[in-house]
Design a protein around this motif. Structure first.
Motif, PDB file in Angstrom:
ATOM      1  N   VAL A 259     -18.720 -18.911 -27.690  1.00 10.36           N
ATOM      2  CA  VAL A 259     -20.167 -18.971 -27.902  1.00 10.36           C
ATOM      3  C   VAL A 259     -20.747 -20.247 -27.301  1.00 10.36           C
ATOM      4  O   VAL A 259     -20.031 -21.064 -26.730  1.00 10.36           O
ATOM      5  CB  VAL A 259     -20.513 -18.917 -29.422  1.00 10.36           C
ATOM      6  CG1 VAL A 259     -20.028 -17.615 -30.042  1.00 10.36           C
ATOM      7  CG2 VAL A 259     -19.894 -20.109 -30.155  1.00 10.36           C
ATOM      8  N   ALA A 260     -22.062 -20.417 -27.471  1.00  6.42           N
ATOM      9  CA  ALA A 260     -22.791 -21.622 -27.044  1.00  6.42           C
ATOM     10  C   ALA A 260     -22.790 -21.781 -25.536  1.00  6.42           C
ATOM     11  O   ALA A 260     -22.550 -22.867 -25.003  1.00  6.42           O
ATOM     12  CB  ALA A 260     -22.254 -22.877 -27.736  1.00  6.42           C
ATOM     13  N   MET A 261     -23.099 -20.707 -24.821  1.00 10.40           N
ATOM     14  CA  MET A 261     -23.190 -20.763 -23.364  1.00 10.40           C
ATOM     15  C   MET A 261     -24.486 -21.424 -22.895  1.00 10.40           C
ATOM     16  O   MET A 261     -24.631 -21.747 -21.718  1.00 10.40           O
ATOM     17  CB  MET A 261     -23.098 -19.353 -22.769  1.00 10.40           C
ATOM     18  CG  MET A 261     -21.886 -18.568 -23.194  1.00 10.40           C
ATOM     19  SD  MET A 261     -20.364 -19.199 -22.480  1.00 10.40           S
ATOM     20  CE  MET A 261     -19.153 -18.562 -23.635  1.00 10.40           C
ATOM     21  N   GLY A 262     -25.442 -21.572 -23.800  1.00 10.77           N
ATOM     22  CA  GLY A 262     -26.698 -22.203 -23.419  1.00 10.77           C
ATOM     23  C   GLY A 262     -27.420 -21.420 -22.335  1.00 10.77           C
ATOM     24  O   GLY A 262     -27.533 -20.202 -22.396  1.00 10.77           O
ATOM     25  N   SER A 263     -27.895 -22.124 -21.319  1.00  6.00           N
ATOM     26  CA  SER A 263     -28.626 -21.497 -20.216  1.00  6.00           C
ATOM     27  C   SER A 263     -27.708 -21.083 -19.069  1.00  6.00           C
ATOM     28  O   SER A 263     -28.191 -20.658 -18.019  1.00  6.00           O
ATOM     29  CB  SER A 263     -29.686 -22.475 -19.681  1.00  6.00           C
ATOM     30  OG  SER A 263     -30.578 -22.855 -20.700  1.00  6.00           O
ATOM     31  N   ARG A 264     -26.408 -21.212 -19.251  1.00  2.15           N
ATOM     32  CA  ARG A 264     -25.473 -20.988 -18.134  1.00  2.15           C
ATOM     33  C   ARG A 264     -24.471 -19.878 -18.438  1.00  2.15           C
ATOM     34  O   ARG A 264     -23.318 -19.925 -18.004  1.00  2.15           O
ATOM     35  CB  ARG A 264     -24.739 -22.289 -17.815  1.00  2.15           C
ATOM     36  CG  ARG A 264     -25.687 -23.432 -17.469  1.00  2.15           C
ATOM     37  CD  ARG A 264     -24.940 -24.756 -17.308  1.00  2.15           C
ATOM     38  NE  ARG A 264     -25.844 -25.838 -16.993  1.00  2.15           N
ATOM     39  CZ  ARG A 264     -26.502 -26.558 -17.890  1.00  2.15           C
ATOM     40  NH1 ARG A 264     -26.342 -26.297 -19.187  1.00  2.15           N
ATOM     41  NH2 ARG A 264     -27.320 -27.523 -17.530  1.00  2.15           N
ATOM     42  N   GLY A 265     -24.883 -18.878 -19.173  1.00  2.00           N
ATOM     43  CA  GLY A 265     -23.965 -17.830 -19.587  1.00  2.00           C
ATOM     44  C   GLY A 265     -23.304 -17.084 -18.453  1.00  2.00           C
ATOM     45  O   GLY A 265     -22.118 -16.758 -18.521  1.00  2.00           O
ATOM     46  N   LEU A 266     -24.049 -16.798 -17.381  1.00  2.00           N
ATOM     47  CA  LEU A 266     -23.465 -16.041 -16.277  1.00  2.00           C
ATOM     48  C   LEU A 266     -22.379 -16.834 -15.554  1.00  2.00           C
ATOM     49  O   LEU A 266     -21.515 -16.251 -14.900  1.00  2.00           O
ATOM     50  CB  LEU A 266     -24.555 -15.625 -15.285  1.00  2.00           C
ATOM     51  CG  LEU A 266     -25.538 -14.574 -15.783  1.00  2.00           C
ATOM     52  CD1 LEU A 266     -26.540 -14.227 -14.700  1.00  2.00           C
ATOM     53  CD2 LEU A 266     -24.818 -13.320 -16.246  1.00  2.00           C
ATOM     54  N   CYS A 267     -22.434 -18.161 -15.653  1.00  2.00           N
ATOM     55  CA  CYS A 267     -21.394 -18.999 -15.048  1.00  2.00           C
ATOM     56  C   CYS A 267     -20.250 -19.250 -16.027  1.00  2.00           C
ATOM     57  O   CYS A 267     -19.071 -19.155 -15.660  1.00  2.00           O
ATOM     58  CB  CYS A 267     -21.981 -20.335 -14.604  1.00  2.00           C
ATOM     59  SG  CYS A 267     -23.267 -20.215 -13.346  1.00  2.00           S
TER      60      CYS A 267
END
Length: 302
Positions: A259-267
């Motif tokens: 969890v906690a991908m923030g604004s960079r989930g696709l990366c």
């Protein structure tokens, strides 16, 4: 500008940026300053051109991931709880029925992981499962402004994404039309409530900093409410890094977080998935151990 200028002090890249990485990173093409979309940008602005960059449609990317061999996806259900029994986890629906059983479960549902961990903590305290690893996370809302392209402003849009003070993605095909997306606002969901007008104004201001000529040309659309909104919520950790790994410090019982991908989930998502798979399979890790520790789900407890 020269094709490459690794000495650019305002690039935002570290001074020891490896030479191999510059193969796909250079100062923007020499004619960028003469482009209509670049008008108003500081003449000596250190703009970087990422030759290997691309934009993707998240839903299409996720669909492609799920279509890989060995993956079974079950949607349209709500997970209301977890139960550990006979060395397996049972995933429970709201009525108490079992949706699935497995020796390992990965909670990859952002802020939704917290109530599930608390439910396990309350119903099976002997497992010593704690929601503490998520104590450093919070929900951060985001609002993207978008609209259809018009003939009057089409020439002002760059044919590639631009990122810096905010971001802009233009000429995105949606059906038989093309749209542009600008954003995104960033606000903690516990803060004072922003109106949609406030969020659009925030994005408009950032766009005028990022691409002044385009921002000015689109100002009237923002002011007249001719832009639409897309909103989402990010799960963000205190250090802006994902939480990946077993929930517990000792015997993990097969309950993991991603969890906690923030604004960079696709990366982050594919990297974190590879990391989990490697740890489960005893394969070489895709990250050095220093970075592995930086992403550990229990790092705030150590």
């Amino acid at each position: 500008a020269d094709a490459m200028q690794p000495h650019c002090e305002q690039s935002g890249l570290p001074p020891n940026w490896p030479a191999a990485a510059w193969a796909g990173t250079q100062v923007a093409p020499a004619d960028w300053a003469a482009s209509a979309w670049a008008q108003g940008i500081e003449p000596h602005a250190c703009a970087l051109w990422h030759a290997r960059a691309a934009w993707v449609k998240p839903a299409a990317l996720v669909a492609a991931w799920l279509a890989q061999t060995g993956i079974s996806f079950q949607g349209g259900v709500r997970v209301a709880g977890l139960r550990y029994t006979h060395a397996q986890w049972e995933v429970l629906e709201p009525q108490g029925g079992v949706l699935a059983r497995a020796p390992r479960v990965v909670l990859a549902n952002a802020q939704g992981a917290m109530p599930l961990l608390r439910q396990v903590q309350q119903c099976q305290p002997e497992l010593d499962i704690s929601a503490d690893p998520l104590s450093s996370t919070h929900a951060a809302g985001g609002h993207v402004s978008w609209a259809w392209h018009t003939a009057q402003t089409q020439a002002l849009f760059p044919p590639f994404p631009v990122n810096g003070a905010g971001s802009l993605i233009s000429r995105v095909p949606l059906g038989d039309q093309q749209a542009w997306f600008a954003g995104a606002s960033y606000f903690n969901e516990g803060d004072a409530v922003w109106s949609d007008a406030d969020k659009h104004a925030f994005n408009a201001k950032r766009l005028q900093t990022l691409l002044p000529a385009l921002g000015q040309a689109l100002a009237s659309q923002f002011e007249r409410g001719q832009v639409q909104a897309w909103e989402g919520s990010r799960c963000v950790s205190a250090d802006r890094l994902p939480l990946v790994g077993p929930v517990a410090l000792g015997d993990d019982k097969g309950l993991w977080l991603c969890v906690a991908m923030g604004s960079r989930g696709l990366c982050f998502a594919p990297l974190c998935a590879e990391l989990i798979a490697a740890r489960w399979s005893g394969e070489p890790l895709p990250l050095e151990r220093r970075l592995l520790r930086a992403l550990a789900a229990q790092r705030s407890l150590e």
